[in-house]
Structure formats: C-alpha cells, structure tokens
Design a protein around this motif. Sequence first.
Motif, PDB file in Angstrom:
ATOM      1  N   GLY B 430       0.845  -1.187   0.000  1.00  0.00           N
ATOM      2  CA  GLY B 430       0.000   0.000   0.000  1.00  0.00           C
ATOM      3  C   GLY B 430       0.882   1.239   0.000  1.00  0.00           C
ATOM      4  O   GLY B 430       1.929   1.262   0.643  1.00  0.00           O
ATOM      5  N   THR B 432       0.382   5.414   0.610  1.00  0.00           N
ATOM      6  CA  THR B 432      -0.459   6.569   0.893  1.00  0.00           C
ATOM      7  C   THR B 432       0.395   7.818   0.741  1.00  0.00           C
ATOM      8  O   THR B 432       1.403   7.976   1.431  1.00  0.00           O
ATOM      9  N   THR B 434       0.608  11.869   0.974  1.00  0.00           N
ATOM     10  CA  THR B 434      -0.106  12.942   1.671  1.00  0.00           C
ATOM     11  C   THR B 434       0.257  14.292   1.060  1.00  0.00           C
ATOM     12  O   THR B 434       1.273  14.425   0.376  1.00  0.00           O
ATOM     13  N   GLN B 440       3.594   7.038   2.810  1.00  0.00           N
ATOM     14  CA  GLN B 440       3.656   5.911   3.733  1.00  0.00           C
ATOM     15  C   GLN B 440       3.527   4.647   2.882  1.00  0.00           C
ATOM     16  O   GLN B 440       2.581   4.521   2.118  1.00  0.00           O
ATOM     17  N   GLU B 558      -4.905  13.204   1.135  1.00  0.00           N
ATOM     18  CA  GLU B 558      -4.082  12.033   0.861  1.00  0.00           C
ATOM     19  C   GLU B 558      -4.685  11.198  -0.261  1.00  0.00           C
ATOM     20  O   GLU B 558      -5.855  11.360  -0.619  1.00  0.00           O
ATOM     21  N   SER B 560      -4.532   7.037  -1.498  1.00  0.00           N
ATOM     22  CA  SER B 560      -4.048   5.693  -1.154  1.00  0.00           C
ATOM     23  C   SER B 560      -4.297   4.713  -2.284  1.00  0.00           C
ATOM     24  O   SER B 560      -5.367   4.730  -2.885  1.00  0.00           O
TER      25      SER B 560
END
Lengths: 168, 717
Positions: B430, B432, B434, B440, B558, B560
């Motif tokens: 995954g 993410t 921002t 992340q 964000e 994702s």
Amino acid sequence: MALTVNGAPVPVPTDPRVSLLDLLRERLDLTGTKKGCNQGACGACTVLLDGERVLSCLTLAVQADGRSVTTIEGLVEGAMHPLQQAFIEHDGFQCGYCTPGQICSAVAMVEEWRRGSPSNVTQDLADSAIELTHDELRERMSGNLCRCGAHNGIVDAIVATYVTEGAR
Amino acid sequence: MRGAATFAAEFAPENMAYAAVVFATIARGRVTALDIAAATGAPGVVLVLTHENAPRLKPMPLFMTAGKAGGGDDLPILQDAEVHYNGQPIALVLAETLEQAEHAASLIEATYEIDEAVTTLEAGKARGTRTGIAFGQPAHVEIGKPEDELATAAHRFEATYTTPRHNHNAIEPHAVTLYWQDGELYMHDAVQAVNHVAWSVGSVFGLGEDKVHVTSPYVGGGFGSKVLWSHQILAAVAAREAGRPVRLSLSREGVYRTVGGRAQTEQRVALGADAQGRLQALQHTGTVIMSAHNALPEPFILSAQSSYATKSMLLDIQVATLDMLANTFMRAPGEAVGSFGLESAMDELAERLGIDPIELRIRNEPEKDPMKGLPFSSRQVVWCWRTAAERFGWDKRQAPGLRREGEWLVGLGCAMAGYPYQRMPGGAAGITLTADGRAQVSVAAHEMGMGTSTVHTQVAADRLALPMDAIEFRYGDNALPGVVLAGGSQQTASVGSAIIVATRELVKELLQLAGNASPLAGLSADEVGTTHGGLASLADPQRYESYASILSRAGRFELSVVGQAPMPGEGMHWSMHSHGAIFVEARVNAVTGEVRVPRLTGAYDCGRILNPKTATSQLRGGIIMGLGAALMEETQVDPRNGRIMNASLSEYHLPVHLDVPDIEVIFSDIPDPVSPMGARGIGEIGITGVSAAVANAVYNATGKRVRDLPITLDKLL
C-alpha cells in the motif's frame, strides 16, 4: 534498601529471587537490557554496575543494594554515545537484540584495557601498557554473542571509537 | 541501539500475568499422573493448565499444507496424555510475577508410562525409511542412467558425509505478549510470518484470520525458526482461560524444547567423471531424520540439482522417522548442509584427477539448468571463481600438509555457494501519499535484521522520486497489505515487485486527479515518470507537477493505493539462482588439533545489490553461521531418552568474536534481467559452501579429510 538505576533511586524488590535483569525489564520497564539466555552465556544482559560490566541475569537485584547501575538507556543523556553512532556507521548490528549488551560491554571493556587488566590472550601479564590487538579486542568481547553475524561491524565500531590503530 | 526498540516480550499491557512451561522428560509414552497441587497452591499462581483442563483445540496447521499454514508441527497441544517427543509441553503455569510462575512450574511432578522410542538415525533406518516429500514432490530425481554411467566412468569417487542437528539460536528467545478483547486475539509476537501466524492461530481457535491481530515490529533474529510453535497457542489459551493478558517468553532451554532445528543428514555422494573431469554421473543420496509431524525432509539434494553439468543424475532423500521434536527450516534448508557433501566431494574428485578444484568446477559449468532444462536468467559462476581466487591468493596454495608455521599447519580451500531465487505469490504493497509530499508505504513484511525497512524505504524513495526521509515504511503487522513470508530469501523480491505495481497504480490515480488544469493534462501513465517529488512527461520534462500540488488542487489530503504483485511467472521460464565462490584459510594446530579460520573471502553473484552495506552484512552473517556449522555447532541428543543434552548457549557453541575473522565479500552487482529490480535474494546463500570450504582447507593443511561435521579437534588428532 535501594539501588541507583541511571541516576534515579530504585527500591530493592522484596522478592529476593528477582534478578537485576528482571528488575530492569519487568518492573522498571527498562527493556533495553535484553534477556538472551538467563544463564550467563550470551552477554545480551550486560549492564554497568558501578562502572564494571556485569551479567545482570546472574546478578540478584539485592546484590545491587547501595550500588549504581547504568543501562543502555542511561549510557548518555540526550544525544548518542559515540560508540552507538559508530555501530550505525559500521553496521555493527542486524536484528539489534544483542546490541545493547555489546555496547555496554565494550564501554567497560575499554576501561579494563586502559587500566591494564590482562585478558586470556595477553602474552605478558606484567605489561603495563597492553596493546588492544586484533586478538585482545576480540577475546575481550567474546562473552557477547551475536547470531546475525555482525561481528566485523561491531569490532570496526569499537576500533573506530576507541583505538586509532593496533586492533586491525 | 538506545534500547528503545520494543520486542515482543517488552509490550506491557495492564494486569498482565506471566507464563512458564513444563516440558516432558520422556521421548515416547504418556503422562499417567500430573501432581499440580503444590503449583496450584503456590503464591501468585493464577492458573495451571494441563491436558486435563485445557479446552478442546484443533492442532496447528502444518507449514505448507495450506497457503498460510505456519505451524512447525501438527501435534495436539494439551489435548491428551500422549507424549510424542522429549520436551513436549505438558503443563503451563500462569502467575502474577515471572519468579512465581517459574517456581510454581518447578513444583509440578509428572509420572509417565514409557514406550520404546526411536531416537537415533541408525534406529530410524533399521525401522525402515520412506522417500521424502519435499515442497510437495517426492525427493527423487533420476536423469539418464546414473548407475551405468558411474560404473563405466573413467574416474569414480564415492564417500559418505554426515551433518548433525543444528539449532537456529536467535539471541532473542521466542516470546509473545497477547490478550483477548471482544473475542479477538491481539498478539505482539516475534515472528517472520505475521499472516501465516494469524491465519494458523485462527484455525486452531476456530476464528477468522481477521480476528487475530499480529504485530511483530522487531524480531531478534529468526533464521527460519520464528514461525508458529506451541508456545503461542499455550499463551493464547492461558490468556483466554484467565481472562487477562499473558506474556510467555521461552527460556533458552524452552526454545530448544519447543522450536525445532535443522535435521541430521547422512549423505552419499558418488561422482563419475571422464578423463577430462567432465561429470558422467552425479549421485547425491542419503537419509535424514524427521518427526512424523512435520513438513520438511532436510532437502540436501538441492545444490546438486543445478550446480554442475552431468550426463546422468541420481538424487534421493530417504526419511528415517524418529520420536523427536519436529525439525524445520533453518537458513538455506538443504543447501547449507547439502553443499558440504557435494562440494567436499568435488574437492576430493579434483585431487584424484590431479586437476585444480576451481578448474574442475569450471569444466562442469552447465549451459542450461541440468535438471529442469531451462535457461539460466543470469549465471556468473566463473566470474565468482576468478574474482575470489585472485583476491584470496589461491595461487599460493600448496599440496596437502606442506605449509607449516610454527605449531600451525596452514591450508587453503574453496567451495561453490548457491541458492535459488524465489518469489512467492501474495506480495502486495500500500502507498499513501499525503499533501505535504510524504509517502507511507505499507507491507505485511518483516524486519529481523536483514535491512528490510532500510532497503524498501530506499526502493520506495527511488520509485516515487522522494527523499528517503519523506518515506515511512510500515511493516510487521498482518493488518497491512500482502502475504509476505520472510523466508526462502524471497521477501525483497516479493515486496519490491509489489511496490513497483503500487507505484504504477499511484501514477494512474494521480493523473486522474490532476485533471485538465495540470501541465500533465492529457498524458497517460506510460507517458510520465516520477521525478523530484512529482510527475513529469517523459518526452517533455518541463511538463511537471508535484504530488503536493496535484493533491492540493484536487482538495485531497491524501491518496491511497494498493498494488498486488503479479504472479511469480519468472521462475517457470528461467532457472534463477544466486551463486558464489567461498575461499577459506584454515590453520590446524599440529599439537592440539585446534582449527582456526583467520581468513574468508567470497565473491557472489546475487543480481543487483540494492544496498551494499546491509547486503554485505547479510552475506557475512550467513558465512559466520556456516563457520559455526563447520567447526562447532551440534545439537546433541541423548540416545537413551531422546533429550537434547546441550540446550543452552554455553554448551551449544556458536562462533564468538575471537572465532570470526575479517570477512571479505565481493558482489558482481550484475542485474538479473528477469527479476523485479534485477535483484535476487541474499539472506541464505552466505551459509552455503562454507563448511565444505573449511573442510577442504583443513584437508589442504593436514592431509586429513573430515567428512563428519563439525570438524572438532578430536577428528584431527
């Protein structure tokens, strides 16, 4: 009855079976000191007791009454100890579990060497200035096991911090 | 470093109780009476759990019997009075303090009815063996006419090599801190397979894996041992029965009793060669010990499957079933000990033929995979030999027993190292992003000291064109995407391929968000690349917009995405392996027989090296474990009762600082054309070949051939 841990007074536990290691880890939440074997074979639990390295698993907490304990958390205030920095630089750890013991052990080992304490491989016991050679350094650190195999990096970090030449 | 990293046994939930385990002391039989009165009445005791009061549980799903099965064995845990091996848990004590738990456990008295047990390889063989099933296939390979070719070969060599049991001995003992809440289980565990543990624990308790939450942020070494064993189940049962959090940290002895190690092997290697040394027959057969309740006949034939060109091949593993703790995967299962037999035998054959051992191996370099017939994706074995030989000074090698310095006989030896590339299905990542321009990256992967978090922070930073300090790599939690086993040297390929796919997904989403007002308007995902914290047209780099700008114009905090790694097809079309050549100087004391290794040099071809610092450390770590296997490591079992006799770090010897020389590691750094990122695994190859190289060097020093590990001084006197 009380001991000092990283500068703070701590009462000695009432259960006399409590080891210094379990006092630190289970009652004071100072988990930087590691339990690898609980029988004095691996060195992961090494702390400084009045500045000398001891295996905290083989030291009862009551034996530390009136004495001063320094753990990895209390080695320096604030910034990193130069040896900790050198461990990062020289990749002196992989999983990190033996690392606090290696670092505490090395800090006291260097003091033993500086004051001329001989080791098992010292050729001349009367020598007042023992050179921290390849074998001297490794022999003095051999009580601290590492299973990941970070030995080269650990030795490099100690040499870079304390020895300008002689150990390589 | 500062002691701030929290390992599994260091989480401290409120009202936690401590567990201690009692282990059976017989190899086979049953508990006829268990006196728990004193323990139950001891101060601080919360609960004593035995087969008489434990709830009904399913056995652990045995490793490889299902996609996420992660149990080291599938024996019942406190379900009946039967004892299947010496060391099996027969009771657990829960108490307010660790001291109270350990003391109370010592008060439990067991009475047994003892059955006859099979505790040695010899006894197991006498009872009859069966062909091992390794990775779902019978461990038997026959190509050409290996018996005829051996019988008629110009030169023949045959010998038997033996390796003892080994234990992983990660310095962090296996430990878990766990609690139940609203019917769901929360585990802080020390594992290298969070998803496997969650699914398998769920299966034992009849829970969906989404009801089992496993975190494992720091693992103090694993080497194959940190999967699911009985202690996690025991702790979970105790916590549920007592209704409070439990910590179970196995004692060092407890690790030996609970967690299996590498099995003992007895290997026969028979080589037939023509006058030039080209192999006509390669036979690697033998017997391994195994319990009736595990999944791994130590696959020592793996090295022989791809190392050398040969006209015929016979590989076979027979299993002798013993009453013992389940053996399991340990760093380079198969190759670590199989390479001892094969690479010792190649050295012996070279001497018979009067050919340099390096030259013999190069003469037998295969053009394609000798078993599968597939092309190699990349094979730089000759480079490894030449590079390491030159750096090491192989030309200084003399005939056996000629070089002596004072009391020390000095010899040089070498061996080939090898380990296959693997990538298992299930990789996912995954990302993410921002609006402050940070990312992340999340994968249910593991950090046990291999450098996973560093390397994948680096990979993600590279792919996303962000500085490393803008990346947060999250791992060690089964809530995160992906099913990624830290095993088989495959984690980096699995995670890396998932990050590549996730980045592609992210680019697509960003372009959609960017819309018509962006300089990127109208471009497709194939037409842009990541650069300077944003996207730019590949054809016209002036058309650029930063991630932060795209997100803020779209009013998003964000973005994702989750990327699923493609199915690992590369291994179907290519034979993919890392290789190496390891060189050793051995010094053998002529008076005491003591062996020292002052010098080790290895050249390795592991594809592209993602991080030279952590990769070098991985190789050194493997080499040092190989040095331990060569010279000192041996799990000793009392044949009378099947009990491990040296269940401690003072009696199971590991290499210590004074045993470990400076180890030189050289990488080819030649990218593999078909692996994601061009990299192949590096975690296990280091251990391979080392024990043979040491044995070969010891032979060169002394003229004595040791075919039985470890090479201790009694074998040289």
